[in-house]
Write a protein that holds these residues in place. Structure first.
Motif, PDB file in Angstrom:
ATOM      1  N   LYS A 199       0.852  -1.184   0.000  1.00  0.00           N
ATOM      2  CA  LYS A 199       0.000   0.000   0.000  1.00  0.00           C
ATOM      3  C   LYS A 199       0.891   1.237   0.000  1.00  0.00           C
ATOM      4  N   PHE A 200       0.567   2.187  -0.866  1.00  0.00           N
ATOM      5  CA  PHE A 200       1.385   3.391  -0.953  1.00  0.00           C
ATOM      6  C   PHE A 200       0.513   4.631  -0.907  1.00  0.00           C
ATOM      7  N   GLN A 201       1.120   5.720  -0.497  1.00  0.00           N
ATOM      8  CA  GLN A 201       0.409   6.993  -0.491  1.00  0.00           C
ATOM      9  C   GLN A 201       1.388   8.128  -0.793  1.00  0.00           C
ATOM     10  N   ALA A 202       0.924   9.053  -1.628  1.00  0.00           N
ATOM     11  CA  ALA A 202       1.652  10.291  -1.908  1.00  0.00           C
ATOM     12  C   ALA A 202       0.807  11.460  -1.435  1.00  0.00           C
ATOM     13  N   GLN A 203       1.400  12.322  -0.633  1.00  0.00           N
ATOM     14  CA  GLN A 203       0.707  13.491  -0.101  1.00  0.00           C
ATOM     15  C   GLN A 203       1.398  14.746  -0.631  1.00  0.00           C
ATOM     16  N   VAL A 204       0.622  15.623  -1.248  1.00  0.00           N
ATOM     17  CA  VAL A 204       1.148  16.846  -1.863  1.00  0.00           C
ATOM     18  C   VAL A 204       0.567  18.053  -1.134  1.00  0.00           C
ATOM     19  N   GLN A 205       1.455  18.916  -0.664  1.00  0.00           N
ATOM     20  CA  GLN A 205       0.996  20.092   0.074  1.00  0.00           C
ATOM     21  C   GLN A 205       1.731  21.337  -0.411  1.00  0.00           C
ATOM     22  N   GLY A 223       3.586  -1.787   8.083  1.00  0.00           N
ATOM     23  CA  GLY A 223       3.740  -0.346   8.256  1.00  0.00           C
ATOM     24  C   GLY A 223       2.474   0.406   7.886  1.00  0.00           C
ATOM     25  N   ASN A 224       2.426   1.679   8.258  1.00  0.00           N
ATOM     26  CA  ASN A 224       1.290   2.543   7.942  1.00  0.00           C
ATOM     27  C   ASN A 224       1.762   3.619   6.983  1.00  0.00           C
ATOM     28  N   GLU A 225       1.405   3.467   5.713  1.00  0.00           N
ATOM     29  CA  GLU A 225       1.909   4.360   4.671  1.00  0.00           C
ATOM     30  C   GLU A 225       1.448   5.799   4.870  1.00  0.00           C
TER      31      GLU A 225
END
Length: 826
Positions: A232-238, A279-281
């Motif tokens: 599981k993956f996540q991308a966060q854009v700020q 893990g927690n992505e």
């Protein structure tokens, strides 16, 4: 009116000054890849990375594309790929091979290990992308004065252009200390930054959402064969803006009327290690993002450059500068083979170091077939770890170009493989220790892939462990050697168990095996006692013998390996004057195969020396001539190193010219060459050719494998004057050197470990300052400079074999003290 070329040149100079925060040395060209147009495709985009995360930057004015990667996004889930069917068939396969019934042996092997993976197995998982971030700028289609670059002295990418009289700039970096990608948008007119941020992904399972002025891409890796995608993956854009405002609309973010904007991209997965996905992505990505956004951009940029340059600045190379540096990089590439552009060779050398720093940091995964840069869910060759040459080639520059820390991810992977490889050793070969075959992935599989024809080569661990021993030879780190000794011993134990006595000479050989990816008759690869296998087992046993002595341990085991080493087949010179690739004299002079596996003993090993066994040296040269120059990109990279070891600088340089030739648009094949962004082409892209050429250039300037520190062993006519600083030789010697008219002018040696430094050179040097410097006599007393104690080769035919002309050399001994520096002059 000025010409278009002059206009772009003047513009590039202005942009260089604008984007460079660190002054250029006087008289030296910048180490930048630069272009006067955006990337038209992925092979023109520019790579940034910090070892863990990376991006490809396209630089299109109206719509910037940042193609994103995180190193642990792989298809599938934990689990090995052990094919136990081979075990029961081993005796019969071995019997058939020893009877010369190779077709029958291969048919049986393919029945047990078929080319297509059985339903209960898989042949490895692909490395996969995260997705893409798009930044759209309304009205920027008609941009002028365009410029973009990749500054490999600072690890930053930049874009500049004008729209309606306003100059817009972007700077992108993958921050080493902050562990996020940062994109800086500025303009020379207030309130000019307006853009839309969106994301997508090539994955089947993904979604995009907005949350509190953030753009979030979440997804799950793909299902392949019998494995479910569970990464599981996540991308966060700020974005953070000065002036203007941020708003959301559906699955997009809008920045309106800002003076400047800084966009942070954080990526993470649920991966902990090859057997743990707990893990927690989202939490990991959020932690990186929260910490990064607290720091001002100027400070973040400074710390990023400082972190990068502590590695990059260790080595400099000056081969001269010509007017060719005024051209964009793609035009320099097109003109290199027929032009005069020594700086492009130095840039390419340093680009390889940049890629290694950017794709293999301590604590990360090792660089795979594409480093960390990949835009496909099913990339070529799965972008895995191919360990019958390619993964090892990725790390050839690590020690000699002063980047030993970049080796750590590879060592960590070898530790994992020594665990999973116990299963393949036991269940497939009834052996102790550990082994693997020619490929692995994030899940550390060790069984064969692609069936018996390509995959039944149980030597991957043998080659990977050479990097452990070489790291020790360069650093002298006994704590490291002690830590890794069980891994070396496990590899040696496997071969001690599986070696078989062949009937004709009673030699001990690996069977079944192959010479990687080659065949000795029509569609038949299976064999016994191939030359590369024999060379690898020789090194595996020798490493334990020497490590046991260095650590004063395990003498009985080392002695048992000495006895077995004495029964390995010798290298053989065959009917064509060639170094035989197989135990039998099967070589064909018309064979142009990309693998030159039997020349492992020449490079990267040290078993073939012009001074100890010149007939083997000449035979290796004959084999390489038969194979030809043009090939896949990585193969040409290997050949640069081989010709350097053959002390032929002009031929090595010719291979560099072949490599630095535009690759064209072929999606596949064996044409080699280089893409506009200086990525190596197989084609398609494989990063190992970049690393191979970088190590090859180092080998042309300095060698330390054959009992001496050899200065300018393969200097081409094209580089008659130059300077290199910071290269590292075995025994912990750091070398700075300048030369004129092909002769060493000054030499500075820093001794990290102390001990004798035996120097081989064509010039009569003298010591400037205190120290003991004398003509060499007897064996080198430095334990890191032992020559390979190979068996007397079997020479079948030499009458037509050309003899290599070796320049007369002088040898001197410099007694050094730990921590001291010595200067020598002509």
């Amino acid at each position: 009116m000025i010409s278009t070329r002059l206009y772009h040149f003047l513009l590039s100079i202005l942009c260089l000054l604008s984007f460079s925060a660190i002054s250029q040395p006087s008289g030296k060209a910048a180490l930048k890849l630069w272009y006067d147009k955006p990337a038209a495709n992925w092979n023109e985009a520019l790579p940034i990375g910090n070892g863990r995360i990376g991006a490809m930057v396209f630089g299109t004015p109206a719509r910037e594309q940042m193609q994103l990667n995180e190193e642990t996004v792989w298809a599938g889930e934990p689990g090995n790929n052990i094919n136990e069917n081979l075990n029961s068939a081993l005796p019969e396969i071995r019997k058939l091979i020893f009877e010369g019934k190779y077709k029958e042996a291969q048919a049986l092997a393919l029945e047990k290990v078929p080319r297509q993976a059985p339903a209960n197995l898989n042949y490895g998982m692909p490395y996969q992308p995260v997705g893409d971030l798009y930044i759209s700028f309304p009205g920027h289609d008609a941009a002028t004065a365009y410029y973009r670059d990749l500054n490999i002295e600072q690890a930053t990418a930049a874009v500049s252009y004008k729209v309606d009289g306003v100059t817009f700039k972007r700077e992108m970096l993958s921050s080493f200390p902050d562990n996020v990608i940062i994109i800086r948008l500025t303009a020379d007119k207030p309130r000019s930054i307006s853009c839309k941020l969106s994301m997508d992904s090539p994955h089947l399972k993904y979604e995009v959402a907005t949350k509190q002025n953030q753009l979030v891409l979440s997804g799950t890796s793909g299902d392949v064969d019998n494995k479910k995608g569970k990464v599981k993956f996540q991308a966060q854009v700020q974005p953070v803006v000065k002036g203007g405002k941020i708003s959301t609309e559906g699955k997009t973010l809008h920045i309106t009327g800002a003076d400047e904007a800084t966009i942070y991209v954080s990526m993470a997965t649920n991966f902990k290690n090859y057997k743990d996905l707990s893990g927690n992505e989202a939490e990991k990505a959020a932690q990186f993002l929260a910490a990064a956004t607290k720091r001002k951009y100027k400070k973040a940029r400074e710390e990023h450059i400082k972190s990068y340059r502590k590695y990059f600045d260790r080595v400099s190379l000056d081969l001269g500068v010509t007017d060719a540096v005024q051209k964009p990089t793609d035009e320099r590439l097109a003109a290199f083979a027929s032009g005069n552009d020594p700086h492009l060779a130095a840039l390419y050398f340093q680009f390889g170091r940049y890629l290694l720093i950017s794709s293999s940091q301590p604590g990360t995964q090792p660089a795979n077939l594409q480093g960390i840069w990949n835009d496909k869910v099913s990339p070529p060759w799965d972008s895995k770890y191919t360990v019958n040459i390619n993964t090892e080639m990725n790390y050839w520059p690590a020690e000699v170009t002063n980047l030993p820390e970049m080796h750590q991810p590879l060592f960590a992977m070898v530790k994992d493989l020594s665990e999973t490889g116990r299963e393949s050793a036991r269940k497939m070969y009834n052996a102790r220790g550990w082994n693997m075959h020619h490929n692995t992935d994030l899940w550390r599989m060790t069984g064969p892939i692609d069936g018996a024809f390509y995959g039944l080569w149980p030597m991957g661990g043998a080659w990977l462990t050479q990097h452990i021993w070489q790291h020790y030879l360069f650093t002298g780190d006994k704590d490291f050697l002690k830590e890794m000794y069980p891994i070396l011993k496990g590899a040696a134990t496997f071969y001690a168990d599986v070696l078989q006595e062949e009937p004709e000479h009673k030699w001990l050989v690996v069977v079944p095996s192959m010479s990687p990816e080659n065949k000795h008759q029509s569609d038949v690869s299976i064999a016994a006692g191939t030359t590369m296998d024999n060379q690898l087992v020789f090194d595996v046993f020798s490493n334990i013998i020497n490590a046991s002595k260095a650590l004063n341990t395990d003498k009985a085991f080392a002695d048992s390996l000495k006895s077995m080493r004495d029964r390995l087949p010798p290298m053989q010179v065959g009917q064509h004057g060639q170094l035989q690739e197989w135990m039998q004299d099967w070589d064909k002079t018309g064979d142009k195969h990309r693998h030159v596996s039997h020349l492992y003993g020449l490079y990267p090993s040290n078993q073939i020396s012009p001074f100890s066994y010149p007939e083997l040296f000449d035979a290796a040269r004959t084999s390489l001539v038969y194979r030809g120059d043009k090939s896949t990109g990585w193969s040409m990279g290997w050949k640069v190193n081989l010709w350097a070891r053959l002390l032929d600088g002009n031929r090595a340089y010719k291979l560099i010219q072949d490599q630095l030739t535009p690759a064209g648009d072929a999606a596949k094949g064996e044409g080699g060459g280089t893409y506009p962004n200086l990525f190596d082409a197989h084609p398609p892209f494989q990063i190992d050719g970049n690393f191979g050429c970088t190590s090859g250039i180092a080998e042309m300037l300095l060698q330390s494998h054959d009992g001496t520190l050899h200065l300018l062993p393969a200097l081409p006519d094209a580089w008659q004057t130059g300077e290199v600083k910071g290269l590292v030789a075995r025994g912990g010697f750091t070398v700075d050197m300048s030369w004129e008219n092909g002769k060493v002018k000054t030499l500075t040696v820093h001794s990290k470990l102390g001990g004798n430094c035996r120097i081989r050179t064509s010039e009569q040097l003298k010591l400037a300052g205190k120290g003991e410097f004398k003509t060499a006599a007897g064996a080198n007393t430095n334990p890191f400079y032992q020559q390979a104690a190979i068996k007397e080769p079997v020479v079948k035919a030499t009458s037509n074999q050309p003899k290599t002309d070796i320049r007369e050399q002088l040898m001197f001994d410099l007694e050094t003290t730990q921590g001291k520096t010595y200067k020598l002059v002509l």
